[in-house]
Design a protein around this motif. Structure first.
Motif, PDB file in Angstrom:
ATOM      1  N   TYR A   1     134.897  14.204 107.891  1.00  0.00           N
ATOM      2  CA  TYR A   1     133.550  14.864 108.471  1.00  0.00           C
ATOM      3  C   TYR A   1     133.819  16.443 108.114  1.00  0.00           C
ATOM      4  N   LEU A   2     134.647  16.860 108.648  1.00  0.00           N
ATOM      5  CA  LEU A   2     135.089  18.492 108.783  1.00  0.00           C
ATOM      6  C   LEU A   2     134.848  18.912 107.395  1.00  0.00           C
ATOM      7  N   ASN A   3     135.614  18.247 106.240  1.00  0.00           N
ATOM      8  CA  ASN A   3     135.458  18.309 104.826  1.00  0.00           C
ATOM      9  C   ASN A   3     134.139  18.146 104.301  1.00  0.00           C
ATOM     10  N   GLY A   4     133.235  17.650 104.804  1.00  0.00           N
ATOM     11  CA  GLY A   4     131.817  17.390 104.185  1.00  0.00           C
ATOM     12  C   GLY A   4     131.885  16.206 103.482  1.00  0.00           C
ATOM     13  N   ASP A   5     132.756  15.339 103.606  1.00  0.00           N
ATOM     14  CA  ASP A   5     132.911  14.023 102.760  1.00  0.00           C
ATOM     15  C   ASP A   5     132.621  12.883 103.685  1.00  0.00           C
ATOM     16  N   TYR A   6     131.200  12.910 103.736  1.00  0.00           N
ATOM     17  CA  TYR A   6     130.429  11.806 104.886  1.00  0.00           C
ATOM     18  C   TYR A   6     130.854  10.288 104.569  1.00  0.00           C
ATOM     19  N   GLU A   7     130.676  10.076 103.077  1.00  0.00           N
ATOM     20  CA  GLU A   7     130.945   8.888 102.771  1.00  0.00           C
ATOM     21  C   GLU A   7     132.366   8.347 103.268  1.00  0.00           C
ATOM     22  N   SER A   8     133.366   9.136 102.921  1.00  0.00           N
ATOM     23  CA  SER A   8     134.625   8.613 103.471  1.00  0.00           C
ATOM     24  C   SER A   8     134.807   8.444 104.797  1.00  0.00           C
ATOM     25  N   ALA A   9     134.138   9.457 105.647  1.00  0.00           N
ATOM     26  CA  ALA A   9     134.195   9.251 107.037  1.00  0.00           C
ATOM     27  C   ALA A   9     133.428   8.057 107.559  1.00  0.00           C
ATOM     28  N   ILE A  10     132.261   7.800 106.835  1.00  0.00           N
ATOM     29  CA  ILE A  10     131.596   6.441 107.353  1.00  0.00           C
ATOM     30  C   ILE A  10     132.431   5.287 107.108  1.00  0.00           C
TER      31      ILE A  10
ATOM     32  N   TYR B   1     123.296  10.297 110.596  1.00  0.00           N
ATOM     33  CA  TYR B   1     122.102  11.452 111.088  1.00  0.00           C
ATOM     34  C   TYR B   1     122.515  12.862 110.110  1.00  0.00           C
ATOM     35  N   MET B   2     123.810  13.346 110.146  1.00  0.00           N
ATOM     36  CA  MET B   2     123.891  14.522 109.498  1.00  0.00           C
ATOM     37  C   MET B   2     123.484  14.203 107.986  1.00  0.00           C
ATOM     38  N   GLN B   3     123.487  13.009 107.296  1.00  0.00           N
ATOM     39  CA  GLN B   3     123.102  12.804 106.197  1.00  0.00           C
ATOM     40  C   GLN B   3     121.703  12.655 106.011  1.00  0.00           C
ATOM     41  N   GLY B   4     121.043  12.569 106.950  1.00  0.00           N
ATOM     42  CA  GLY B   4     119.534  12.224 107.210  1.00  0.00           C
ATOM     43  C   GLY B   4     119.240  10.878 106.940  1.00  0.00           C
ATOM     44  N   ASN B   5     120.108  10.019 107.071  1.00  0.00           N
ATOM     45  CA  ASN B   5     120.003   8.749 107.003  1.00  0.00           C
ATOM     46  C   ASN B   5     119.483   8.107 108.574  1.00  0.00           C
ATOM     47  N   TYR B   6     118.347   8.514 108.768  1.00  0.00           N
ATOM     48  CA  TYR B   6     118.184   8.244 110.142  1.00  0.00           C
ATOM     49  C   TYR B   6     117.938   6.805 110.685  1.00  0.00           C
ATOM     50  N   LYS B   7     117.514   6.110 109.887  1.00  0.00           N
ATOM     51  CA  LYS B   7     117.358   4.485 109.920  1.00  0.00           C
ATOM     52  C   LYS B   7     118.830   3.982 110.343  1.00  0.00           C
ATOM     53  N   ASN B   8     119.717   4.087 109.572  1.00  0.00           N
ATOM     54  CA  ASN B   8     121.190   3.552 109.631  1.00  0.00           C
ATOM     55  C   ASN B   8     121.618   4.192 111.049  1.00  0.00           C
ATOM     56  N   ALA B   9     121.370   5.641 111.065  1.00  0.00           N
ATOM     57  CA  ALA B   9     122.021   6.134 112.534  1.00  0.00           C
ATOM     58  C   ALA B   9     121.420   5.481 113.572  1.00  0.00           C
ATOM     59  N   LEU B  10     119.923   5.120 113.595  1.00  0.00           N
ATOM     60  CA  LEU B  10     119.493   4.574 114.789  1.00  0.00           C
ATOM     61  C   LEU B  10     119.986   3.171 114.922  1.00  0.00           C
ATOM     62  N   GLU B  11     120.372   2.380 113.770  1.00  0.00           N
ATOM     63  CA  GLU B  11     121.001   1.260 113.921  1.00  0.00           C
ATOM     64  C   GLU B  11     122.342   1.255 114.746  1.00  0.00           C
ATOM     65  N   MET B  12     123.037   2.186 114.212  1.00  0.00           N
ATOM     66  CA  MET B  12     124.329   2.374 114.925  1.00  0.00           C
ATOM     67  C   MET B  12     124.176   2.595 116.404  1.00  0.00           C
ATOM     68  N   PHE B  13     123.273   3.798 116.630  1.00  0.00           N
ATOM     69  CA  PHE B  13     123.295   4.004 118.102  1.00  0.00           C
ATOM     70  C   PHE B  13     122.793   3.046 119.212  1.00  0.00           C
ATOM     71  N   GLU B  14     121.694   1.996 118.472  1.00  0.00           N
ATOM     72  CA  GLU B  14     121.493   0.883 119.090  1.00  0.00           C
ATOM     73  C   GLU B  14     122.500  -0.160 119.328  1.00  0.00           C
ATOM     74  N   GLN B  15     123.454  -0.534 118.326  1.00  0.00           N
ATOM     75  CA  GLN B  15     124.262  -1.171 118.447  1.00  0.00           C
ATOM     76  C   GLN B  15     125.423  -0.724 119.602  1.00  0.00           C
ATOM     77  N   ALA B  16     125.745   0.538 119.509  1.00  0.00           N
ATOM     78  CA  ALA B  16     126.388   1.110 120.738  1.00  0.00           C
ATOM     79  C   ALA B  16     125.886   0.747 122.040  1.00  0.00           C
ATOM     80  N   PHE B  17     124.606   0.908 122.236  1.00  0.00           N
ATOM     81  CA  PHE B  17     123.873   0.935 123.284  1.00  0.00           C
ATOM     82  C   PHE B  17     124.223  -0.738 123.819  1.00  0.00           C
ATOM     83  N   ASN B  18     123.940  -1.737 122.951  1.00  0.00           N
ATOM     84  CA  ASN B  18     123.910  -3.107 123.076  1.00  0.00           C
ATOM     85  C   ASN B  18     125.422  -3.571 123.553  1.00  0.00           C
ATOM     86  N   LEU B  19     126.462  -2.936 123.056  1.00  0.00           N
ATOM     87  CA  LEU B  19     127.771  -3.223 123.538  1.00  0.00           C
ATOM     88  C   LEU B  19     127.992  -3.023 125.064  1.00  0.00           C
ATOM     89  N   VAL B  20     127.408  -1.784 125.476  1.00  0.00           N
ATOM     90  CA  VAL B  20     128.022  -1.369 127.053  1.00  0.00           C
ATOM     91  C   VAL B  20     126.697  -1.744 127.607  1.00  0.00           C
TER      92      VAL B  20
END
Length: 574
Positions: free
Chosen positions: A172-181, A212-231
């Motif tokens: 992420y720090l190197n801007g390689d978002y795909e590898s970070a994902i 979110y940093m990629q501008g992929n708000y739909k996938n970002a929202l899906e991940m945030f919702e999964q995180a919420f559902n887990l806790v």
């Protein structure tokens, strides 16, 4: 947009602090204790040293550890030499000496060439040292080296998950978002296998942050919702914090998707839960103080009981010790008396402090009521004056002008020059009366309502150095006095932006939501220190706070050197 991303990063990467992996990917790591789950030894001496570290006795632990290493070196116990040095490197790491820690780890590696589990642990820790020391490329190399041992190690999913999570931070720090994902997904899968739902939720929040940093708000929202559902609505501290983080993350994701209604909904949930967490933290601090006080009291009582037993034993030795026992008893009674008086004085001081706080609160409320009453009185006077100017004085001037116009028609060629001058004076007076009436109470506000009045205010206040915009949703006509009060509050905030912020852009958002009027005012100026403003010249801010308090509303101010954001929510009066 830049400011929004910075705020989002604060929340989406906050979770990692709790898992001994990198926090916020800002070259920081939070390590408070030796990670017992990753480094384990069955030697009782090492266990004892770890207990000393847990208790905060670092100096004693180091002394014991050096002694231990010397002993096992003399006995040529290779396994214990390695374990002792790993623990020593961890202690230096905890105390900020990353270079020394790395040197110790490097000295161990040649002697454990086939011990893949310890090798993986050491390269993981070295990667952490380099990242803490801002050597990102070296950190990446060591994390990848640690991963290379996976094929030789069965189990240890917890360590593997943490390595992949930290490596994601490097990408992420190197801007390689795909590898970070990709690496975040692997880390999440490991935690899912282990059944660590809370940690998995934190990683999913981070994964959503990268989307979110990629501008992929739909996938970002899906991940945030999964995180919420887990806790879910679990009540542990970590579950509450993760849920709180998920709420604000979802708010920003919905904002990115332009679903502002949902964004405001989750923003409200975040503010509500965040306030609750802050309150719980205060209660815990109070409970900790009470616990320490109770412990001190019990220790004192124990000492008293010991003294009594000693007195009883002395009495059994004979009358020769009677005087000594009597003096000792008197001494302890005196101490108890002094302690009782001290505790009594402390109790009185506490009660006085509580009463003083109550008095200050009553004084503050009274001052707020007086200030609002003064403002309301001024408001009513301005309305009366504006009505008189508009309905009476302006009408009289218009009537006078009509009479002069009729006179000009009759006189025709015999028209005195004074009549033209009188008409010009009347027109100028009428125009000044209209301007004065508008300054007292906005005619746009009275005719068209709050939304149009704020739009008009932004257009009139914008100039070549600053652009002000307004955004109104579901804004209808409310009670007239309520509209005027809200308009005056926003007008004061706009004046502050124009006078002090040095901003180039500002926005005012209005939305009617669940019976409340929500107002967000933000700019990209230099910001301010709220406490300093109140001390120096906080009259305008004090008026705003008093007005909102009397309207039973909520005010939240966040100001940095990158801009100011003010959130207001008040119950609507129709």
């Amino acid at each position: 947009m830049f400011k929004l991303k910075i705020i989002v990063l604060f929340f989406i990467f906050f979770q990692l602090v709790n898992y001994n992996v990198f926090a916020k990917f800002s070259n920081e790591i939070i390590v408070s204790k030796i990670d017992a789950d990753l480094f384990y030894s069955d030697d009782e001496r090492i266990k004892f040293i770890k207990e000393l570290i847990e208790q905060g006795n670092t100096e004693e632990a180091l002394e014991k550890l050096y002694e231990f290493i010397e002993v096992v070196k003399k006995n040529n116990e290779t396994k214990l030499i390695i374990e002792g040095n790993i623990l020593l490197a961890d202690i230096f790491r905890e105390n900020g000496d990353y270079k020394k820690s790395t040197e110790i780890f490097n000295s161990i590696i040649p002697s454990i060439s086939n011990d893949y589990e310890n090798l993986q642990y050491i390269y993981f820790k070295k990667g952490g040292n380099f990242q803490l020391d801002s050597q990102i490329d070296s950190a990446k190399f060591n994390y990848e080296k640690a991963i290379s041992f996976n094929k030789n190690i069965e189990g240890k999913e917890d360590l593997k998950a943490k390595i992949y999570a930290n490596l994601s931070g490097i990408f992420y720090l190197n801007g390689d978002y795909e590898s970070a994902i990709e690496n975040f997904k692997i880390a999440a899968d490991f935690q899912k296998t282990l059944g660590n739902k809370d940690i998995e939720a934190g990683i999913l929040n981070n994964l959503g942050g990268v989307y979110y940093m990629q501008g992929n708000y739909k996938n970002a929202l899906e991940m945030f919702e999964q995180a919420f559902n887990l806790v879910g609505y679990g009540q542990s501290d970590l579950q509450k914090q993760t849920r709180n983080t998920s709420f604000i993350n979802m708010a920003y994701a919905y904002s990115g998707l332009k679903n502002y209604k949902k964004a405001f909904e989750y923003q409200d949930k975040f503010f509500s839960l965040n306030d609750s967490l802050q309150q719980e933290l205060k209660y815990k601090e109070i409970a900790e103080i009470q616990s320490k006080y109770s412990l001190a009291t019990k220790e004192n009582e124990t000492e008293i009981e010991k003294a009594k037993r000693r007195d009883a034993e002395v009495l059994t030795y004979g009358l020769g010790f009677a005087i000594l026992v009597l003096l000792t008893g008197i001494y302890f009674l005196y101490k108890l008396y002094k302690l009782s008086k001290k505790n009594h004085a402390l109790q009185i001081s506490q009660e006085q402090l509580l009463n003083q706080n109550k008095i200050e609160k009553i004084k503050s409320d009274s001052q707020a009521k007086i200030l609002v009453a003064t403002l309301d009185g001024g408001l009513e006077e301005r309305k009366k004056i504006a009505n008189v100017l508009h309905d009476n004085v302006s009408a009289l001037l218009s009537a006078t002008n009509l009479h002069l116009y009729a006179s000009k028609k009759k006189l025709k060629d015999k028209l005195p020059v004074e009549i033209d001058k009188a008409q010009n004076i009347l027109e100028e007076a009428s125009e000044q009366i209209r301007d004065l009436s508008h300054k007292l109470i906005s005619s746009v506000l009275l005719k068209f309502g709050l939304g149009v009045a704020i739009q008009d205010l932004c257009e009139k206040s914008s100039n070549s150095t600053i652009l002000l915009k307004s955004d109104s949703k579901n804004i209808e006509r409310f009670n007239q006095n309520f509209e005027i009060k809200i308009f005056n509050i926003i007008n004061e905030l706009v004046n502050n932006i124009l006078k002090h912020s040095q901003a180039k852009n500002g926005t005012i958002k209005l939305e009617q939501l669940n019976g409340n009027l929500q107002i967000i005012v933000f700019d990209n100026g230099v910001g301010f220190n709220e406490n300093e403003i109140e001390v120096k010249s906080g009259i305008g801010l004090s008026q705003i706070k008093a007005r909102i308090k009397m309207l039973n509303g909520l005010l939240n101010i966040k100001s940095t050197n990158e801009g100011t954001r003010i959130f207001i929510s008040v119950p609507i009066i129709y």
